[in-house]
Design a protein around this motif. Sequence first.
Motif, mmCIF file in Angstrom:
data_model
loop_
_atom_site.group_PDB
_atom_site.id
_atom_site.type_symbol
_atom_site.label_atom_id
_atom_site.label_comp_id
_atom_site.label_asym_id
_atom_site.label_seq_id
_atom_site.Cartn_x
_atom_site.Cartn_y
_atom_site.Cartn_z
ATOM 1 N N ASP A 459 0.872 -1.224 -0.128
ATOM 2 C CA ASP A 459 0.065 -0.172 -0.152
ATOM 3 C C ASP A 459 0.945 1.353 0.127
ATOM 4 O OD1 ASP A 459 -2.454 -1.531 -0.074
ATOM 5 O OD2 ASP A 459 -2.497 -1.584 2.008
ATOM 6 N N GLY A 460 2.016 1.108 0.760
ATOM 7 C CA GLY A 460 2.870 2.577 0.984
ATOM 8 C C GLY A 460 3.734 2.468 -0.588
ATOM 9 N N LYS A 461 3.865 1.465 -0.855
ATOM 10 C CA LYS A 461 4.539 1.474 -2.262
ATOM 11 C C LYS A 461 3.698 1.974 -3.437
ATOM 12 C CE LYS A 461 7.803 -1.232 -4.809
ATOM 13 N NZ LYS A 461 8.617 -2.603 -5.154
ATOM 14 N N LYS A 462 2.568 1.672 -3.187
ATOM 15 C CA LYS A 462 1.357 2.109 -4.381
ATOM 16 C C LYS A 462 1.223 3.596 -4.174
ATOM 17 C CE LYS A 462 -3.323 1.615 -5.743
ATOM 18 N NZ LYS A 462 -4.441 0.649 -5.657
ATOM 19 N N GLN A 463 1.071 4.254 -2.800
ATOM 20 C CA GLN A 463 0.989 5.514 -2.676
ATOM 21 C C GLN A 463 2.193 6.271 -3.174
ATOM 22 O OE1 GLN A 463 0.246 6.010 1.614
ATOM 23 N NE2 GLN A 463 -1.835 4.989 1.445
ATOM 24 N N THR A 464 3.414 5.903 -2.856
ATOM 25 C CA THR A 464 4.631 6.433 -3.532
ATOM 26 C C THR A 464 4.893 6.553 -4.873
ATOM 27 O OG1 THR A 464 5.878 5.595 -1.396
ATOM 28 C CG2 THR A 464 7.106 6.331 -3.158
ATOM 29 N N LEU A 465 4.317 5.353 -5.441
ATOM 30 C CA LEU A 465 4.253 5.267 -6.865
ATOM 31 C C LEU A 465 3.298 6.307 -7.599
ATOM 32 C CD1 LEU A 465 4.794 1.412 -7.560
ATOM 33 C CD2 LEU A 465 6.281 3.367 -7.994
ATOM 34 N N GLU A 466 2.079 6.245 -6.986
ATOM 35 C CA GLU A 466 1.104 7.182 -7.570
ATOM 36 C C GLU A 466 1.459 8.710 -7.231
ATOM 37 O OE1 GLU A 466 -2.148 6.232 -5.165
ATOM 38 O OE2 GLU A 466 -3.069 4.674 -6.542
#
Length: 1004
Positions: A459-466
């Motif tokens: 989830d954190g990685k997704k937020q960072t990527l977004e």
Amino acid sequence: MKPIRLDMKYFGPFEDESIDFSSIKDSMFLISGRTGSGKTMIFDAITYALYGTLSTSDRMEGSVRSQFATDSDISRVKLTFEIRGSQYTVERTLSYQKEGRKTPVPPKAAIYDQEGEVLEGSINGVKEKVLGIIGLDADQFRQILILPQGEFKRLLVSSSESKQEILRTLFRTERFVHFEMRLNELKKEKLKSIELVESRVEELFSTLSANGDAELQKLIDAEYPTAAKRIEVIEEIGTTLGNRYRMLEEALQKLKQEATSLRETISRRERHNEQALKLASTKQELKDHEENAASIERLETAVRQYRKVKTVEYELRSEQDLIKQKEELETRLNTIDTGLKELETSGEALRQTLDKISRYREGYTKLVKWINSTERFVEDPRFRDMDGVLQSKMKERQNLASDIKAQEAKLAEVRQEDDSIHWEHAESEILRNELSASVAECRKMREWIERENKSAGYDGKKQTLEKEITELRKKMEDTETAIKKIQEDTGSMYSPEDKVHIEHLAGHLKKDGECPVCRQTVSVLPVARDYMSEEDEAELRALETKKQECGNALETAEKNLGIVDGILGSMERYDTEKLEKELEAEERHQNEVRKKIDDNHKRYDRKKQLDEEMRRLESSISDNRIRMNNAENAVEQQKSLKKEFSEQTQFETCEEFQREFQARQQKVSRYEKQQEEAEQERQRYREEKSRLEENRAAARRQLSEMSGQLEENTRVIDDFLKDNEFAGRNVLFSILKNTDVNEDEERIRAYHTQKDILKSRINDLESVLESTEEIPVEEDREKLSVLDKEIETKTNDNARLYARMQHNGNIKEKISDFAEKHEAELGEVDELVELVNAVSGKNEQKVSLERFVLTYYLDRILHIANIRLLEMTSHRYELRRSTGKSNRKTGLDIEVFDFYNNRARHISSLSGGETFQASLTLALALNEALQQESGGISLDTMLIDEGFGTLDPETLDMAISTLIELQTSGKMVGIISHVEELKERMENILEVKAVNERSTANFK
């Protein structure tokens, strides 16, 4: 080599564990378990069983002995493996320090064949046998079959020198280094041999002899470039010395002829003088000899008397001997008669002794009969301590009865306690199942929590990527706006790079003329053209580059976002807080169940102890009853023996009987001894009497014969004295005392012989001599002496000259031999030097033989590795051997070529996952290359420890597919990893569990 079964006892965290690989020997399997559970220890056990060392070189043997092993526990590893259709079993025990012992307990090892026969039973013997069977030593085995944690990428990232050592060990290229060293040694030996030959030639030439000639000595002392020139000088010296030798030889022959003639003259004169002197001497000798004539006549008279008396010498000496013998024989007859009278007296005493012995015969017979009937009681040990044995057996019977009573009371107490303890197997089974279900539930909850934590990470990685994608899109829009603004400002301006081409083309255009490019008619000439400034063009290019970089970064981020979305979409989500509360409650319940199980175990253990105690007491009571029955039987036997003894011997105790038995036995012995001595004495009496009577008869016969012979000898002697004028027997004996008769006869013969010889010699000398005068020869001798000295001097000079000529000739032959050898060796050395230079790298390519072979092997390994690496990296990366210049001699550095950037990169620039991919493909390629190179080595197994955690899902899938492909070719592939995805992909999982620091391993 494929493992079939592995047994570990007190090895690492394993107390007593067996792992059966037979069902998965051609498959791929995963070794799974939490960190520290002992997964790597399985690889250590396999390696230690084979080689006595661990799977990683930085760990020591002592570190793998179980910490819960006591001094009486032996740490043991046993491995059964298959290779080329045959099975072997190797077993080792670890060395360890025992408390109270100064030196460690030594390790042991043994290897067996398929039938269980011991092939080797010593540490070194097993090491050599394993090396012969597998074909790999420990380092090669770790590098090729086992890829340990921390050493996985060793070959990929190691220095050129380290790769040289690795490849040298695996492919055994040290033989090429040894070959190079041997060639260098051979070259040095050959060069040294040539130097020795040249030195020897020079030394031999310096020993040439000039025979004192200064000119020839100058030739010897001069310097010469070749051996052939030296040989020419030797021949020139030999010719000069040969001419001198012939001149000396001719002069010497003349001197020898003159000396021979003079010597013959002197010899003739000396012979004449010698014969004249000999004649005078012989005459004087004859005169002196004849002066002994009177003494010779007296000797002749004495010899004649001796010969006459000698004819009756036998009769004289016989008469004398017979008189003496007759006197001795008469004395002997008197002695024999006296002995016979004394013998008759002793015979009477012997008869009285024999009569006395016969009177005691009846008592002796009774004693012998009693001894024979009671002798068995003396020899049989059962009768010696009958009373003591009887008392001992009765006491033993009493003690056994007391023990049985006490044990029966104790057995009743134990039975009562055993009946009071309640334990049921079904209850224990229910508790164990409940605990197992609770443990499984806890493990499942932990896995859910771990997955949710991992999902939270995504989830954190997704937020960072977004966020990153939003920023990149904003940056890309700003860049496009800036590009549009510059394009609007510059309008239709051309770039500075196009200016030269446009102006050149415009210069060739003419109105109504043909365009050189399109071949159409030019109706209007172009007006003045505007061009962009270099600053505008540089800014525009920078913006376009920035746009491209943003686009690439945006594409990568969107791709990674899609991967993360895919992972999150496939994951089930959980409420972590709720799971943690449920886990805490389940763990409490688990502890309660464990406490119940422990209580149940204690009751079971006590009941088991009581059952064992009851079995022991019942067995002891039974044994004591048997012993008591045996003791009662022994008491009855002893009583029966005592009764039998008393009835047969009439004695109550064995001591009284033995004393009486010995006394009677002594009486019998004394009687037998007296009887034997009397019989011997009677036999001696008879033999002595017979001997004396025979001697008396023989002496009387001998006396009669001797008297007749004495009368005959006396008559012969009396007749001789009557016929010759000798005054009695004493005169005859005095004449016979002359022992020098033979010498006197020899003197007489010698006298007459010498006289005749001297007379004959005088006659011979007088017949050959013309004159008796002496002829002088001193002057001729002096002349001969002068000639001999001159001949000796010239002979010595000639001999020395000849010896020097021979010496020079020998030197010429030796130098000729050395010259031929030197020429042949020079050709060999030239070829050898050329070969040494080629092997050691002193050539145009600057490549040694070993380096050439190592680069060949490395290129071959890289070729095989790239087939898989290109596929795993979507044809982006390829491993290449660096061809750049380097100060290192080996040139075995590896670099990676990036096809996306179309350039080579250093191997350290790869990411963790990319490094694992390259390391894995390189390890597989090394395995295949070595198996192709060494046909006798069977590389049927590969064991990999960690490394998969650095791979993304796509790369992980590619790596697993590669290993599956490897496994389908007949290899056993084992993997240690914590990656959850591998559990889902693997059919065979060896799960390692640890409870209270003790681990177990089972396939599921």
